[in-house]
Motif scaffolding. Structure first.
Motif, PDB file in Angstrom:
ATOM      1  N   UNK A 238       0.827  -1.205   0.000  1.00 53.02           N
ATOM      2  CA  UNK A 238       0.000   0.000   0.000  1.00 53.02           C
ATOM      3  C   UNK A 238       0.860   1.253   0.000  1.00 53.02           C
ATOM      4  N   UNK A 239       2.023   1.141   0.627  1.00 53.71           N
ATOM      5  CA  UNK A 239       2.926   2.289   0.724  1.00 53.71           C
ATOM      6  C   UNK A 239       3.709   2.472  -0.575  1.00 53.71           C
ATOM      7  N   UNK A 240       3.954   1.355  -1.264  1.00 49.88           N
ATOM      8  CA  UNK A 240       4.771   1.405  -2.486  1.00 49.88           C
ATOM      9  C   UNK A 240       3.905   1.215  -3.728  1.00 49.88           C
ATOM     10  N   UNK A 241       2.656   1.669  -3.679  1.00 54.87           N
ATOM     11  CA  UNK A 241       1.726   1.413  -4.774  1.00 54.87           C
ATOM     12  C   UNK A 241       2.263   2.024  -6.074  1.00 54.87           C
ATOM     13  N   UNK A 242       1.657   1.577  -7.194  1.00 60.33           N
ATOM     14  CA  UNK A 242       2.226   1.922  -8.506  1.00 60.33           C
ATOM     15  C   UNK A 242       1.955   3.358  -8.929  1.00 60.33           C
ATOM     16  N   UNK A 243       0.960   3.984  -8.347  1.00 56.40           N
ATOM     17  CA  UNK A 243       0.614   5.331  -8.810  1.00 56.40           C
ATOM     18  C   UNK A 243       1.488   6.382  -8.130  1.00 56.40           C
ATOM     19  N   UNK A 244       2.751   6.136  -8.111  1.00 56.94           N
ATOM     20  CA  UNK A 244       3.699   7.122  -7.614  1.00 56.94           C
ATOM     21  C   UNK A 244       5.092   6.741  -8.130  1.00 56.94           C
TER      22      UNK A 244
END
Ligand SMILES: Nc1ncnc2c1ncn2[C@@H]1O[C@H](COP(=O)(O)OP(=O)(O)OP(=O)(O)O)[C@@H](O)[C@H]1O
Length: 328
Positions: A238-244
């Protein structure tokens, strides 16, 4: 996730998710608060640690991690709030040394004692017989060094001995502070695999460390404190999600990070200049670079800008820099 009031429904969800059998969480912290000298060093912190999972307990120096752990384990009295360990306040646990294994401080060893003798001395208080000593020596890979004096152990061997000490009672919950410090790459790999095996067997691990690259490869869940407050709780994905993503501009290129961030922000994307001068963008790499393609005259273009996925370190820097609003 912002620090907030204790939400039992969240704890139940987390417990159900983590334990898989609707069991209570291994650790449930609710609204812990501590003030020293008029300063709230822990401020309404709530989180859970799931069984069968490895939870990273992270935060900058002075964030309040140790104070929180001291309150959880009954060493410091909270001003308000409370914590349950394996379903009860820690002080009410029967045979706590057989249920919780902790290596919280740098291992205090008598240098003249052998590894085996150190563990023999610790075995009684941990409520186990001497037979367990050889088992844990084997588990941590110290069997061959058991007769050597601890004074001659390397840092990595001391770390293994501290872990062996925590394992003596065959605990359900392991709480480790910086267990990877001083380990060489092979030692880190070994520790990672060991902790994964412990969690897969149903144990819970709460791991505190500043080695974020290593934590990223080790943990399932992240609890992040900053200045006494909970700033994130949840699965690592959740912290390393793809939209960033994170952009870095080549040194000496036109504009620098603030200009890169401004150009990306002008395309309507969220940005944040990190303390390491890279630019966090709330969009995937392709979108972030595309935002630079259509740059206005005088703004930096995509040439010389590298886009990478967001790492735990970048997410950590962003979340713990949020109060400053970044420099974008
Ligand atoms: N007994 C105490 N008396 C006064 N202040 C304290 C006490 N214990 C901790 N503090 C303060 O509380 C704050 C949080 O400290 P704490 O040790 O919990 O942080 P931490 O996140 O564990 O930091 P680190 O990563 O450096 O170990 C710090 O500013 C520290 O100086």
């Amino acid at each position: 996730m912002a620090a907030g009031a204790w939400a039992p429904e969240r704890a139940e969800r987390a417990g159900g998710r983590d334990a898989g059998h609707g069991e209570e969480a291994a650790v449930a912290v609710r609204g812990l608060t501590k003030t020293y000298g008029g300063r709230r060093v822990v401020d309404g912190v709530s989180f859970t640690v799931g069984r069968g999972r490895i939870t990273g307990f992270l935060g900058p120096n002075g964030a309040g991690k140790s104070t929180t752990l001291r309150m959880v384990f009954g060493l410091v009295r909270p001003d308000s709030g409370g914590a349950e360990v394996l379903g009860r306040p820690y002080r009410e646990l029967r045979s706590p040394a057989r249920r919780v294994g902790a290596a919280l401080e740098e291992g205090a060893f008598v240098p003249g004692r052998t590894g085996r003798n150190h563990l023999r001395c610790a075995a009684g208080p941990a409520g186990c017989g001497p037979g367990r000593v050889d088992e844990v020596l084997e588990q941590v890979g110290l069997a061959d060094a058991a007769r050597r004096r601890v004074g001659g152990y390397s840092t990595g061997m001391r770390q293994r001995l501290a872990l062996a000490t925590a394992l003596l009672g065959d605990p359900e919950l392991l709480v480790l502070d910086e267990p990877a410090n001083g380990l060489d790459p092979a030692g880190m790999l070994w520790l990672r695999r060991f902790l994964r095996g412990f969690a897969e067997a149903g144990g819970a691990v709460l791991l505190s460390s500043h080695l974020l690259g290593e934590m990223e490869q080790t943990v399932d869940d992240v609890v992040l404190l900053d200045r006494g407050r909970l700033v994130h709780e949840g699965p690592l994905e959740g912290l390393l999600h793809e939209r960033q993503c994170v952009l870095s501009a080549r040194a000496g290129d036109r504009g620098g990070p603030a200009a890169v961030a401004a150009a990306v922000a002008a395309a309507g994307l969220r940005t944040h200049v990190l303390p390491d001068d890279r630019v966090w963008v709330g969009a995937p790499e392709r979108e972030a670079l595309a935002a630079l393609e259509g740059h206005a005259e005088g703004s930096p273009g995509p040439d010389g800008v590298r886009a990478e996925r967001c790492t735990l370190e970048s997410a950590f820097l962003k979340l713990t820099d949020d109060e400053n609003g970044g420099r974008a």
